[in-house]
Design an enzyme around this catalytic site. Structure first.
Site, PDB file in Angstrom:
ATOM      1  N   TYR A  21       0.803  -1.226   0.000  1.00  0.00           N
ATOM      2  CA  TYR A  21       0.000   0.000   0.000  1.00  0.00           C
ATOM      3  C   TYR A  21       0.826   1.260   0.000  1.00  0.00           C
ATOM      4  CZ  TYR A  21       1.021  -1.785   4.572  1.00  0.00           C
ATOM      5  OH  TYR A  21       1.662  -2.382   5.617  1.00  0.00           O
ATOM      6  N   ASP A 129       0.244 -13.975   2.458  1.00  0.00           N
ATOM      7  CA  ASP A 129       0.915 -13.479   1.239  1.00  0.00           C
ATOM      8  C   ASP A 129       2.370 -13.928   1.218  1.00  0.00           C
ATOM      9  OD1 ASP A 129       1.030 -12.201  -1.218  1.00  0.00           O
ATOM     10  OD2 ASP A 129       1.559 -10.262  -0.367  1.00  0.00           O
TER      11      ASP A 129
END
Length: 296
Positions: A21, A129
């Site tokens: 992000y 992830d």
């Protein structure tokens, strides 16, 4: 109180890349000379992105030698900076730079990955992830889990989660087939894929879309049915007309591999999630019998 939230204590040196992000920079703490990784997060209109808050709260909760340390959180105007320990490179870059990984190094890296994961799972945190780019290594041979941007606290019973997780190549078959309820076995599938990539020096299942990814797994491990994986045919994305591939023996998939490594990776790549080995169990596998674990 510094007007810039403490950012002036650090000197940005170079951009390392883009995280989940925001941008990540290599920086130096001016007072100590210590190298750090600065993760810059763009603040959304409604405040801090939930992914960032998740990472902050999880990393403060999980101090462990095989999980990247979070040193500080700086709030500066409409940006948030997370200050992490800096490591030289990630496992992907390292694998790309060498012709092969020596068997003992693979064993050491896998052991450390499992240590960090067993600790996270013990705190009921899924990473979600895991991939070589998110495993940071240093020149002393240490490996640490990073980028908990998608991580999630596990609630028992297993909750309904989004299935848009994990870079495609490391995504567990239950997620690919549309299961919305999953737990720590999704991380162990990713570990199996990373282990296989270290052994063969190439990604195990490198699909370019979800159905291609599913078919690549089936071609190698065989197409599962309810006798192999009870309930698989009821998953949302399962189709009865999937080609019926027989699968290959593990010694053909990993021709240069010792039998104990084959046994461990087979336990990680079990189709049925409940039969997949846990990180804690994997650490006790005889594959690690000749590894000097006093270093870790």
């Amino acid at each position: 109180m510094e007007s810039d939230g403490g950012l002036s204590r650090y000197q940005k040196l170079e951009k390392l890349g883009e995280g989940t992000y925001g941008k990540v920079y290599k920086a130096k703490e001016k007072a100590t000379g210590r190298m750090v990784a600065l993760k810059k997060i763009r603040l959304e209109d409604d405040g801090v992105p939930s992914t960032a808050l998740r990472e902050i709260s999880l990393l403060k909760e999980v101090p462990h030698p095989n999980v990247v340390s979070l040193f500080d959180v700086l709030h500066c105007q409409n940006r948030l900076y997370l200050v992490f320990e800096y490591l030289d490179q990630d496992l992907k870059k390292y694998m790309d730079s060498v012709p092969a990984l020596c068997p003992q190094l693979i064993k050491s890296y896998l052991y450390q990955l499992l240590k960090g994961l067993a600790y996270s799972h013990g705190h009921r945190i899924l990473h979600r992830d895991l991939k070589p780019q998110n495993l940071l290594i240093d020149r002393q041979g240490a490996l640490k889990l990073a980028d908990f941007g998608l991580a999630r606290a596990v609630s028992i019973p297993v909750r309904v989660y989004t299935h848009e997780i994990v870079t495609l190549w490391y995504r567990a078959p239950e997620v690919l087939l549309g299961s919305k309820s999953y737990s720590v076995p999704v991380d162990m599938w990713s570990v199996g894929c990373i282990f296989g990539e270290m052994l063969n020096k190439k990604p195990l299942f490198s699909g370019d879309c979800e159905i291609d990814q599913i078919f690549r797994i089936f071609r190698v491990l065989g197409t599962p049915d309810d006798s192999i994986w009870p309930g698989v045919t009821k998953l949302p994305e399962y189709v009865s007309t999937f080609p019926n591939w027989p699968g290959q023996p593990y010694n053909k998939i990993f021709p240069r591999c010792e039998p104990l490594a084959l046994d461990l990776i087979a336990k990680m790549l079990q189709y049925e999630p409940s039969k997949r080995i846990s990180a804690k169990e994997a650490l006790l596998h005889p594959y690690f019998g000749d590894l000097d674990t006093s270093f870790f």
